[in-house]
Write an enzyme that holds these catalytic residues in place. Structure first.
Site, PDB file in Angstrom:
ATOM      1  N   ASP A   1       0.835  -1.202   0.000  1.00 31.18           N
ATOM      2  CA  ASP A   1       0.000   0.000   0.000  1.00 31.18           C
ATOM      3  C   ASP A   1       0.872   1.256   0.000  1.00 31.18           C
ATOM      4  OD1 ASP A   1      -2.104  -1.694   0.431  1.00 31.18           O
ATOM      5  OD2 ASP A   1      -2.138  -1.340   2.605  1.00 31.18           O
TER       6      ASP A   1
HETATM    7  N1  URA Z   1      -1.029  -5.750   4.294  1.00 35.01           N
HETATM    8  C1  URA Z   1      -1.520  -4.504   4.212  1.00 35.01           C
HETATM    9  O1  URA Z   1      -2.523  -4.179   4.837  1.00 35.01           O
HETATM   10  N2  URA Z   1      -0.877  -3.620   3.440  1.00 35.01           N
HETATM   11  C2  URA Z   1       0.245  -3.905   2.735  1.00 35.01           C
HETATM   12  O2  URA Z   1       0.784  -3.043   2.044  1.00 35.01           O
HETATM   13  C3  URA Z   1       0.731  -5.215   2.832  1.00 35.01           C
HETATM   14  C4  URA Z   1       0.079  -6.117   3.617  1.00 35.01           C
END
Ligand code: URA
Length: 245
Positions: free
Chosen positions: A105
């Site tokens: 993310d």
């Molecule tokens: N889990 C999440 O919530 N975000 C990420 O970027 C990776 C794993």
């Protein structure tokens, strides 16, 4: 190069994983000799046919590169998008056409692999290969042992129950009203760690991936990257093969 399926060619050229390449073909985004092709069985001859994606001619580069990056927050793991947000590809500048292996993310930092080897992307991201990912997550509130147990066993996030995870409490800080956990999972549902923490009633304050496929980034400052060593590439692929059996 011999005749091959279009999706395999796109993967070998590093455009996307084979699965993603299939989607691009079905969405009518790929041209062979200037004609849009949507048929997945299409075979091409790399020596004669001209393949275009995104208005660019796609060629297979011989040299494969494998990179480990420590992604800072604020970068997306796609190419530049319509919101013109900073992309990790602005940070890892190499002449090969690399893509991120899976995603993180925008507000997650940490270990991210990048490569121009589409087969490697496929091997590492395919759910059946169960690549291990370790996260350090800071959450609001003091976590209870029972909640940690729920995360360990598997917890319902929307319509999905997560598989067993390794979860350690690293720290609880009463004065700041926050806790830090280390969570290791072998799957990669969208925003999985955030949703797991929300499912036990804790808001995520910070999320960092400290390891991918057993490879850590302690020695790599945020925003920096390095090439993977041969032995590391082999180790990652060996992990995916073991899980395939
Ligand atoms: N889990 C999440 O919530 N975000 C990420 O970027 C990776 C794993």
């Amino acid at each position: 190069m011999e005749e091959m399926r279009l999706q395999k060619y796109l993967a070998a050229a590093g455009v996307a994983s084979r699965r993603k390449a299939e989607e691009l073909i079905q969405q009518g985004k790929v041209r062979v000799n200037n004609k849009i092709v949507t048929e997945l069985g299409t075979k091409i001859n790399p020596e004669k046919d001209i393949i275009k994606y995104d208005e660019k001619i796609i060629t297979v580069q011989d040299k494969k590169v494998y990179i480990l990056c420590n992604k800072p927050i604020g970068y997306v793991t796609t190419a530049k998008d319509q919101f013109n947000r900073d992309s990790i590809l602005d940070l890892v500048k190499v002449k090969e056409r690399i893509v991120p292996v899976g995603r993180l993310d925008m507000y997650t930092s940490g270990a991210l692999l990048l490569t121009n080897d589409g087969d490697f992307v496929y091997q590492v991201t395919h759910p059946k290969h169960e690549i291990e990912k370790t996260y350090t997550v800071t959450i609001k509130g003091i976590v209870q042992k029972e909640s940690v147990e729920q995360l360990r066993k598997g917890i319902k996030i929307e319509d999905y129950t997560t598989r067993p995870a390794n979860v350690k409490i690293l720290k609880t800080e009463e004065e700041k009203d926050q806790s830090r956990l280390e969570i290791t999972i072998h799957e990669g549902k969208n925003r999985q760690v955030r949703k797991m923490c929300e499912a036990i009633g804790h808001k995520v304050l910070a999320l960092h991936r400290s390891k991918i496929a057993g490879i850590g980034i302690k020695d790599l400052p945020l925003g920096k990257w390095r090439y993977l060593r041969q032995e590391e590439i082999k180790r990652i692929l060996a992990g995916t093969i073991e899980k395939k059996k």
